[in-house]
Each structure stands twice: as structure tokens, then as C-alpha cells.
Scaffold this motif. Structure first.
Motif, mmCIF file in Angstrom:
data_model
loop_
_atom_site.group_PDB
_atom_site.id
_atom_site.type_symbol
_atom_site.label_atom_id
_atom_site.label_comp_id
_atom_site.label_asym_id
_atom_site.label_seq_id
_atom_site.Cartn_x
_atom_site.Cartn_y
_atom_site.Cartn_z
ATOM 1 N N LYS A 1 1.732 -1.701 -3.095
ATOM 2 C CA LYS A 1 2.007 -0.541 -2.243
ATOM 3 C C LYS A 1 2.166 0.724 -3.083
ATOM 4 O O LYS A 1 1.655 1.788 -2.731
ATOM 5 N N GLN A 2 2.868 0.594 -4.213
ATOM 6 C CA GLN A 2 3.046 1.751 -5.105
ATOM 7 C C GLN A 2 1.728 2.161 -5.747
ATOM 8 O O GLN A 2 1.440 3.345 -5.889
ATOM 9 N N MET A 3 0.922 1.165 -6.112
ATOM 10 C CA MET A 3 -0.357 1.447 -6.774
ATOM 11 C C MET A 3 -1.291 2.247 -5.868
ATOM 12 O O MET A 3 -1.989 3.153 -6.326
ATOM 13 N N VAL A 4 -1.306 1.893 -4.576
ATOM 14 C CA VAL A 4 -2.207 2.583 -3.648
ATOM 15 C C VAL A 4 -1.562 3.832 -3.053
ATOM 16 O O VAL A 4 -2.211 4.583 -2.311
ATOM 17 N N GLY A 5 -0.278 4.045 -3.383
ATOM 18 C CA GLY A 5 0.408 5.246 -2.918
ATOM 19 C C GLY A 5 0.691 5.262 -1.424
ATOM 20 O O GLY A 5 0.773 6.330 -0.810
ATOM 21 N N SER A 6 0.858 4.075 -0.837
ATOM 22 C CA SER A 6 1.107 4.002 0.604
ATOM 23 C C SER A 6 2.582 4.258 0.916
ATOM 24 O O SER A 6 3.475 3.829 0.195
ATOM 25 N N PHE B 1 3.980 -1.978 5.311
ATOM 26 C CA PHE B 1 2.970 -2.431 4.347
ATOM 27 C C PHE B 1 3.247 -3.850 3.858
ATOM 28 O O PHE B 1 2.373 -4.725 3.916
ATOM 29 N N ILE B 2 4.468 -4.105 3.375
ATOM 30 C CA ILE B 2 4.802 -5.399 2.775
ATOM 31 C C ILE B 2 4.755 -6.509 3.818
ATOM 32 O O ILE B 2 4.124 -7.556 3.601
ATOM 33 N N ILE C 1 -1.770 -0.421 7.132
ATOM 34 C CA ILE C 1 -2.778 -0.629 6.098
ATOM 35 C C ILE C 1 -2.494 -1.838 5.219
ATOM 36 O O ILE C 1 -3.394 -2.362 4.550
ATOM 37 N N GLY C 2 -1.259 -2.318 5.193
ATOM 38 C CA GLY C 2 -0.918 -3.475 4.364
ATOM 39 C C GLY C 2 -1.749 -4.698 4.702
ATOM 40 O O GLY C 2 -2.042 -5.525 3.825
#
Length: 227
Positions: A88-93, A98-99, A151-152
Motif C-alpha cells: 500500500k505504501q509502495m503504490v501510494g494508496s 486496501f489491506i 484498489i487493494g
């Protein structure tokens, strides 16, 4: 060997999830609720059909118990949540679901007869029909899931491709190890886990399914040793 069926399955999840995200704001809350209820009821039927394939119920029960203990000791649920959080952090969501969306979708798409048998069928016979059919079903399911979770759900294609692709490659090399008894026991164990997913979707009871995943490995080992 290229696991074509898993690649197509991953693409279907991506496409369905993108459509679900687009429709997210257009679905009233009551529509999202009825969609989840429909998915929950359908998942119950799938789980029951799979669970009734059990050949030795004692092995299945011990597999769930031992697998659950192993999962708790390894804290798989925490590992999965950390992995989803990092992604989630990598894609900046900033999507709050998400999780939950990624984990729930991954469990639904990975724990099932079609995922297991379809991967084996491609690995052993080169037949991708089951996985192509699963791709169609997962594509529609991802629309519904992404419309609620966000989006997750899209990123569940990663564990799906890794899991099914690994099963296909494994089956192509070691298919003689898997007897009909082992496949039935494995399918039945997956069916019970799918019933657990349905309880979560219907908001009846949230079961820690992540920590029960080792039971899928334990049931194979116990069946080989005892069955």
C-alpha cells in the motif's frame, strides 16, 4: 513451462478490479450490501460442495487444528497484513480498505477447488480450461469486491499468480505424488476455509483464515502418512 492459466487469471482480476474501482462511487450502499450478501451465499454453496468431498474427516479435523496452531505460532495474519501494508505504501494508496480488500480477495481467489485442480490439470495435462473458467468467475467477483474494498483487490493478482503458478510447475514435475484421495482431502479442507470466508462476507463471524492456511499443507502430509 509457462503457467498460462495463472497469467490469464491475474489479468482477469486486474481488469475486473479496475472496473470495480471505476464503479465504486456509483454504487449506492444498499447495492454494495446486496452484492456482498450474494457473494456470501454463493461462497457458502461452493464451500459446501468442496467440503463434502472429504474422505477421512478425522484427518481433515486434525489438519485444521495443527495447521491453525502452526499459523498462530508463525503469526501469518500479521505477516500478510505487513506485506499488504508495505505494498500500500509502495503504490501510494490512501484507500482505507486496501489491506482488507487485498487479503480477502486473495483468500477467495486462492482457496478453492478450481485454483488447486485447475493448476494441477494444466501442470499434468496442459489443459487450461478450468483456470480459464476460473478467470472469468474471478473477473466478475473482483468487480464486486473492488467496488466495495477499493484498489487493494487488484493487487490480489500477485498471490494468485504466485500460488497457482507454483502449483502448476510443481504438478508438472511431481504429478505422480497426487492421488485422487489427496486431491479430495485437499479440496475438502479448502472448502471449509471457503465457508469461513462466507461467514466474513455475510458479517456473521470473522475467522482468522490466514492462520489456518497451513492446514492445506498439513492435510496432504497426514493423508500421505495415514490415509
Amino acid at each position: 513451462m509457462i503457467p498460462t492459466g495463472s497469467l490469464v487469471n491475474g489479468a482477469a482480476i486486474i481488469g475486473g478490479s479496475l472496473l470495480g474501482v471505476i464503479l465504486h462511487s456509483r454504487f449506492p450502499e444498499r447495492i454494495r450490501q446486496i452484492v456482498f450478501q450474494a457473494l456470501g451465499l454463493g461462497t457458502i454453496l461452493i464451500g459446501l460442495q468442496m467440503a463434502l468431498k472429504v474422505q477421512d474427516i478425522l484427518i481433515l479435523m486434525f489438519s485444521l487444528l495443527i495447521g491453525g496452531i502452526i499459523g498462530e505460532l508463525l503469526q501469518l495474519d500479521t505477516l500478510f497484513e505487513r506485506g499488504a501494508s508495505k505494498l500500500k505504501q509502495m503504490v501510494g494508496s490512501k484507500d482505507t480498505g486496501f489491506i482488507d480488500g487485498m487479503i480477502t480477495a486473495s483468500l477467495i481467489f486462492c482457496i478453492g477447488a478450481m485454483a488447486i485442480i485447475g493448476s494441477f490439470e494444466e501442470g499434468i495435462n496442459g489443459n487450461t480450461t478450468i483456470l480459464y473458467t476460473k478467470s472469468l468467475l474471478d473477473g466478475f467477483a473482483s468487480i464486486a469486491l473492488a467496488s466495495s474494498y477499493g484498489i487493494g483487490v487488484l493487487f490480489s493478482f500477485i498471490p494468485v499468480m504466485l500460488y497457482q503458478g507454483s502449483l502448476t510447475l510443481f504438478a508438472s514435475s511431481f504429478h505422480e505424488w497426487f492421488s485422487p484421495l489427496i486431491i479430495d482431502q485437499l479440496t475438502a479442507t479448502g472448502g471449509l476455509l471457503i465457508l469461513g470466508i462466507s461467514l466474513t462476507l455475510l458479517e456473521i463471524k470473522r475467522i482468522n483464515l490466514s492462520n489456518l492456511l497451513p492446514s492445506l499443507v498439513v492435510v496432504v502430509l497426514l493423508t500421505v502418512l495415514i490415509g
